[in-house]
Design a protein around this motif. Structure first.
Motif, PDB file in Angstrom:
ATOM      1  N   ARG A  15      42.082  68.770  11.656  1.00 61.96           N
ATOM      2  CA  ARG A  15      42.202  70.115  12.246  1.00 61.96           C
ATOM      3  C   ARG A  15      42.140  71.186  11.175  1.00 61.96           C
ATOM      4  N   TYR A  16      42.885  70.991  10.102  1.00 56.27           N
ATOM      5  CA  TYR A  16      42.910  71.998   9.040  1.00 56.27           C
ATOM      6  C   TYR A  16      41.575  72.040   8.288  1.00 56.27           C
ATOM      7  N   MET A  72      39.294  74.159  10.369  1.00 55.66           N
ATOM      8  CA  MET A  72      39.595  75.578  10.210  1.00 55.66           C
ATOM      9  C   MET A  72      39.042  76.108   8.896  1.00 55.66           C
ATOM     10  N   VAL A  93      41.509  81.150   5.626  1.00 54.67           N
ATOM     11  CA  VAL A  93      42.356  80.020   5.255  1.00 54.67           C
ATOM     12  C   VAL A  93      42.847  80.167   3.814  1.00 54.67           C
ATOM     13  N   TRP A 113      42.914  86.683  12.734  1.00 58.93           N
ATOM     14  CA  TRP A 113      42.452  85.572  13.556  1.00 58.93           C
ATOM     15  C   TRP A 113      42.076  86.092  14.944  1.00 58.93           C
ATOM     16  N   GLN A 136      45.793  77.514  18.261  1.00 60.74           N
ATOM     17  CA  GLN A 136      45.225  78.721  17.672  1.00 60.74           C
ATOM     18  C   GLN A 136      45.420  79.957  18.541  1.00 60.74           C
TER      19      GLN A 136
END
Length: 363
Positions: A107-108, A111, A119, A181, A214
């Motif tokens: 997941r990271y 991103m 990030v 975001w 998110q």
């Protein structure tokens, strides 16, 4: 009395330079096996210089305070063993030339691939308060009723005035960084739980966000727990200030539930005014004025007095009124954590700031 829990995020930094260091795995493992931290209470975050703690479910504010002190000491001790320090500031005051590595989860990594600069600059730390609600429909009603108070909560919590070694001019730079975001800031008004679900599913179906994690609104329904999660707060220098804010948040939820049951009209603030109020709170904290829940400009002291009057029934029922009121008045008298950071920098330069930020994590 409604139950609650608190999550706090911290940064791990070099004790001499205050630069972030990517040692979260080592610190989490050391803290997780320590006698002061139970399994699962210490977690990794997006970047390897970030670490998060989560209290158990609590009924009383002294429980919240006891767990936060225990967890802060456990993680701070583990950090010192590894050769770094725990930083309870909501933004890294300085950054190195090389980005901090991402925690290597799918997941990271995804991103990072989609928003690399965001990030890389996510060296920020928040405080999240979970408050139990009986069902999702009530949870959405609570979101509708507390959203007008989120800028006030933010102004009370501001603790991130510095970035790249200089004053940003904002009391909460974390709010500005996080607001980049796609789904962030104060939540919209919803026409019930079905409307909430439809709009969330539309956001995910658009492909702009990957999942419900998110949804970075400043208040949302939790996906893991039967709670509303208030996320607008900067992490606090002092644990007692964190306890105060948790008490204020729980009281806001309790009043919202009572008002919903009584059929009281839901407060209305146009979204553009609410967004402006949020930006103003991030910019100034409690220094001067705030926009009240109706979007009218008032002195910060007047808005906090409005808040305490609004919360009085819930604070009296829980027995928290004296403690919360005392800490709110101390906040008005002594200033916010952002004010303390600026004073330390002005009086002692970067060494003075490091002494403030890298001292006892309990504050």
């Amino acid at each position: 009395m409604i139950t609650l829990g608190v999550e706090e995020e911290y940064l791990l930094v070099d004790p001499d330079t205050a630069l972030p260091v990517p040692w979260a795995d080592d610190v989490r493992r050391a803290a997780g096996v320590a006698s002061l931290a139970e399994d699962g209470e210490v977690q990794n975050e997006l970047l390897q210089s970030q670490i998060e703690v989560a209290t158990p479910v609590c009924m009383r504010m002294d429980e919240v305070g006891g767990h936060l002190l225990r967890l802060r000491h456990a993680v701070a001790s583990a950090a010192e063993e590894r050769g770094c320090r725990l930083l309870a500031s909501a933004a890294a005051p300085v950054r190195g030339p090389v980005p901090v590595p991402v925690t290597p989860t799918p997941r990271y990594r995804k991103m990072e691939g989609e928003a690399r600069q965001l990030v890389d600059e996510q060296l920020i730390s928040g405080m999240h308060v979970h408050v139990a609600v009986p069902d999702p429909e009530t949870g959405v009603a609570v979101l509708n009723r507390i959203r007008v108070w989120l800028p006030t909560l933010l102004a009370m919590s501001v603790n991130s005035p510095l970035w790249d070694g200089r004053d940003t001019g904002f009391a909460s730079w974390r709010t500005i960084v996080f607001g980049r975001w796609p789904v962030s800031g104060p939540p919209p008004h919803f026409h019930g739980y079905s409307d909430y679900e439809e709009r969330v599913e539309s956001l995910i179906s658009s492909g702009v966000i990957a999942d419900r994690g998110q949804l970075y609104w400043q208040a949302r329904l939790s996906e893991r727990y039967p709670t509303v999660e208030i996320r607008c707060l900067d992490v606090q220098l002092r644990a007692d200030d964190a306890v105060m804010l948790a008490g204020v948040v729980r009281a806001l939820v309790e009043v919202a539930i009572a008002d919903e049951k009584a059929g009281a009209a839901s407060p209305v603030c146009p979204p553009e005014l609410l967004q402006a109020a949020n930006w103003h709170a991030a910019r100034h904290g409690l220094d001067g004025s705030l926009l009240d829940p109706a979007g009218r400009r008032r002195s910060s002291g007047d808005v906090l007095c409005m808040l305490l009057r609004h919360l009085a029934p819930a604070l009296e029922d829980s027995g928290d009124q004296r403690e919360v009121s005392s800490l709110v008045h101390r906040l008005l008298r002594e200033g916010t954590p952002a004010d303390r950071q600026r004073r330390a920098l002005a009086e002692g330069g970067m060494p003075g700031l490091r002494r403030l930020l890298l001292g006892t994590p309990a504050g």
